[in-house]
Design a protein around this motif. Sequence first.
Motif, mmCIF file in Angstrom:
data_model
loop_
_atom_site.group_PDB
_atom_site.id
_atom_site.type_symbol
_atom_site.label_atom_id
_atom_site.label_comp_id
_atom_site.label_asym_id
_atom_site.label_seq_id
_atom_site.Cartn_x
_atom_site.Cartn_y
_atom_site.Cartn_z
ATOM 1 N N ILE A 173 -94.690 -58.856 -39.347
ATOM 2 C CA ILE A 173 -93.363 -58.445 -38.884
ATOM 3 C C ILE A 173 -92.361 -59.603 -38.838
ATOM 4 C CG2 ILE A 173 -94.347 -56.574 -37.509
ATOM 5 C CD1 ILE A 173 -93.739 -58.267 -35.004
ATOM 6 N N GLU B 106 -89.017 -59.588 -40.742
ATOM 7 C CA GLU B 106 -87.992 -58.711 -40.171
ATOM 8 C C GLU B 106 -87.038 -59.497 -39.254
ATOM 9 O OE1 GLU B 106 -87.973 -54.987 -36.940
ATOM 10 O OE2 GLU B 106 -89.796 -55.426 -38.097
ATOM 11 N N TYR B 107 -87.560 -60.584 -38.685
ATOM 12 C CA TYR B 107 -86.777 -61.356 -37.714
ATOM 13 C C TYR B 107 -86.347 -62.730 -38.235
ATOM 14 C CZ TYR B 107 -88.560 -57.789 -34.547
ATOM 15 O OH TYR B 107 -88.860 -56.604 -33.952
ATOM 16 N N HIS C 298 -93.098 -53.454 -31.094
ATOM 17 C CA HIS C 298 -94.343 -53.634 -31.858
ATOM 18 C C HIS C 298 -95.612 -53.757 -31.014
ATOM 19 C CE1 HIS C 298 -92.121 -54.191 -35.602
ATOM 20 N NE2 HIS C 298 -91.308 -55.023 -34.961
#
Length: 339
Positions: free
Chosen positions: A329, A332-333, A301
């Motif tokens: 983001i 996503e994690y 990213h």
Amino acid sequence: MKDLQGLKTLLASPKKVVIVTHFKPDADALGSSLGLAGYLVKKGHSVAVISPSDYPDFLAWMPGKEMVIALTKDSIVPQQKAKALIEACDILFCLDFSSLKRINEVGDMVKTSTAKKVMIDHHLEPEKFADFEKWDVSSASTAELIFELIDEWGDLELIDQDIANCLYAGLMTDTGGFRHNNTTNKEFLIASELVSRGANPSEVAKKIYDTNSLERLRLTGYALSQKLVVLPEYNTAYMTLTWEELRQFGSQTGDTEGLVNYGLSIKGIKMAVLMYDRKEEIKLSFRSLADFDVNALARKHFEGGGHKNASGGQSKQNLEETLKKFLAILPEYKADLNK
């Protein structure tokens, strides 16, 4: 790639050597460079060290710093000197970086150089640009790779106090004072050897960790009291610093070093991030615990990379947009951050 015995043969007679380290060098980058430089000078070589930028004031004590040509945006004469040295050298060492983009405009000089190129590094996923490599991601620091190289070539007796202190500084800082999970018995054995050859652990630690400017301490206090954000749902902490805030506290090169680690020290936090405005770009520092891979996140990213638990990144967006991207983001994690 040629083996390092071939490099030893190449260095059997006096050569013109240039050592290049990465942009905004830390103690491992500068310490390994000056440690290698000191050794090569003892072997009869002509040596210059090139840094693509200035370096922190708390590293200015390092023996051999007079060999360093530090470049800045407006430093036309040093840039010309660096270009001339790279064009004329026989051997070009690249230390503590494995991608030419880490050295900015110096990267083009290295790329077009006809000198034999040597890459010595411990970061993940190296770029294949060198004729010789000593690359090992299991090594905690580039400084220890330099020590091993000198040892492999049977020259440990050439390590004097100055060389030992430079290499010890790199080893100490890249293991976080021997606290990070990259510290093994090998690091302690090398540290012991360096101390036996004159390295002074207390003096090196004091010069690096306990020689702060008042402005740096005030910046740290401001960042922790006003800019630290904790996201419990992601086990993540982050801080952002604008260009104006950095200027308000008279920030100098190296003043933000280690700041990201405060976030990671919070109980329950698995990832910490520092984002700050360098004007020409946003710089990001990532730190993580256990199996969470910030190297993969930074590469995917933020055009970055480094180590599994310690990586850097950059963004050409402004600070506000970079933060928005980072927050976007995180889902996503989430599963990995909550393991």
